[in-house]
Design an enzyme around this catalytic site. Structure first.
Site, short mmCIF file in Angstrom:
data_model
loop_
_atom_site.label_atom_id
_atom_site.label_comp_id
_atom_site.label_asym_id
_atom_site.label_seq_id
_atom_site.Cartn_x
_atom_site.Cartn_y
_atom_site.Cartn_z
N SER A 77 0.80 -1.24 0.00
CA SER A 77 0.00 0.00 0.00
C SER A 77 0.83 1.28 0.00
CB SER A 77 -0.92 0.02 1.21
OG SER A 77 -2.12 -0.61 0.89
N LYS A 80 0.42 3.37 -2.98
CA LYS A 80 -0.76 4.23 -3.20
C LYS A 80 -0.35 5.70 -3.33
CE LYS A 80 -3.97 0.98 -1.04
NZ LYS A 80 -4.61 0.49 0.20
N TYR A 202 -3.76 -1.91 -10.33
CA TYR A 202 -3.69 -1.79 -8.87
C TYR A 202 -2.82 -2.91 -8.26
CZ TYR A 202 -5.06 -2.10 -3.99
OH TYR A 202 -5.02 -2.20 -2.61
N TYR A 254 -3.77 3.02 8.08
CA TYR A 254 -4.99 2.21 8.23
C TYR A 254 -5.85 2.78 9.35
CZ TYR A 254 -2.14 -0.97 5.41
OH TYR A 254 -1.34 -1.52 4.44
N VAL A 272 1.20 -3.82 3.80
CA VAL A 272 1.17 -5.13 4.46
C VAL A 272 2.43 -5.97 4.20
CG1 VAL A 272 -1.35 -5.26 4.66
CG2 VAL A 272 -0.21 -6.23 2.64
N1 GLU Z 1 -2.48 -5.70 -2.13
C1 GLU Z 1 -3.09 -5.46 -0.86
C2 GLU Z 1 -4.58 -5.45 -0.98
O1 GLU Z 1 -5.10 -4.80 -1.84
C3 GLU Z 1 -2.59 -4.16 -0.31
C4 GLU Z 1 -2.88 -4.11 1.10
C5 GLU Z 1 -2.07 -3.10 1.85
O2 GLU Z 1 -0.84 -3.04 1.81
O3 GLU Z 1 -2.76 -2.35 2.57
O4 GLU Z 1 -5.26 -6.11 -0.22
#
Ligand code: GLU
Length: 318
Positions: A77, A80, A202, A254, A272
């Site tokens: 993430s 992002k 994504y 988060y 994650v």
């Molecule tokens: N590829 C993970 C998902 O979309 C990313 C999660 C993350 O790092 O928050 O569930």
């Protein structure tokens, strides 16, 4: 804000002193044993849990690291932020008609809120928001993956930054929930391109692999009013850098973003894969990596290292 903590008559920022401080913080973090490595895909579950790295890149160009700081890992993430930068550049203020800027107060992959709010994600740091951003990139760039990759390589000055194709493929195989978010947004008319293409972008972006040194270098522009301190290039406007930092402060960690603001006080983003980057405006970037995650999905040791460093150096922005 001053960052001049003095230790034994010498600034803590003298390279030797900073390195010693990072070493003792890393050693202390190794005593934290309460996390669990992400296991929603096999490629992440297999990562050794005892990797641990801490890097500080300051705006004068110095990079100080301890542990496995040059080992690339799945940034998940944290990617992002890269997508968001390109989408903000392409869409300007109209982006904020399609995604909000509010903390969600929900887990990062929650679906319920997205239905109540008619397919407009709460912010670009939760999965729905990042998938929406991926739609913007797929719709507005002829080659969205190349656009992201060349930007990332330029930012960290390493041409070999790549993507773990095994992680990319397993994300797709286990991507039902992300697909549900994307199709729900499509049903509300908030996804323009083909959903499968958007999801592919994504998942690909989540599978980028970088080290803490790469990450700390890449995000230095966010600590430097949008300008890359190495190349002198204006990466985003000062205003957009402020806006990205504001989103990281409210939504980057988060559903533990409030606690992170309270105990650390820095804009930050985690993934994650166990990575965390924290931006210290007008000072530099801290990047940490340790795969075991706490119950919120944040690296348990990474949180401890960044909290300890920020508190010892008095880095909170508040
Ligand atoms: N590829 C993970 C998902 O979309 C990313 C999660 C993350 O790092 O928050 O569930």
């Amino acid at each position: 804000m001053t960052h001049d903590v003095i230790s034994g008559g010498q600034s803590i920022h003298a390279p030797d002193n900073l390195k010693k401080l990072l070493q003792s913080i890393l050693q202390q973090a190794l005593t934290v044993n309460d996390g669990k490595v992400a296991d929603y895909i096999p490629a992440l579950a297999e990562v050794k849990s005892d990797y641990c790295a801490l890097t500080v890149a300051t705006l004068d160009g110095k990079v100080t690291s301890v542990g496995d700081a040059s080992t690339p890992f799945s940034i998940q993430s944290i990617s992002k932020i890269f997508g968001l930068m390109l989408a903000m550049e392409r869409m300007g203020d109209s982006l904020w008609e399609r995604v909000q800027m509010e903390p969600s107060g929900q887990p990062f992959n929650s679906i319920v809120q997205l239905e109540w709010e008619r397919g407009i994600p709460r912010n670009p740091m939760i999965n729905a928001g990042a998938i929406l951003v991926s739609d913007v990139l797929v719709s507005h760039y002829s080659a969205s993956k190349s656009a992201v990759l060349s930007m990332v390589r330029g930012l960290c000055n390493r041409d070999t930054v790549g993507v773990d194709s095994r992680v990319h493929e397993s994300e797709k195989d286990h991507g039902a929930r992300n697909a549900a978010l994307a199709y729900l947004m499509k049903s509300f008319g908030n996804i323009e391109s083909d959903v499968e293409e958007v999801l592919d972008h994504y998942f690909w972006q989540c599978a980028l692999t970088m080290s803490t040194e790469d990450l700390a270098r890449s995000f230095a522009f966010l600590a430097n009013r949008g300008k890359c301190p190495r190349s002198g290039k204006q990466i985003t406007s000062h205003r957009d850098a402020q806006r990205i930092n504001a989103l990281l402060s409210t939504s980057g960690m988060y559903d533990q973003s409030g606690q992170f603001a309270f105990t650390v006080g820095l804009p930050a983003k985690s993934g994650v894969g166990g990575g965390i980057v924290a931006i210290v405006p007008d000072y530099g970037v801290i990047a940490a990596w340790s795969p075991p995650l706490n119950s919120f999905g944040n690296s348990a040791r990474g949180m401890a290292m960044i909290r300890n460093l920020a508190n010892q150096l008095g880095l909170s922005v508040y």
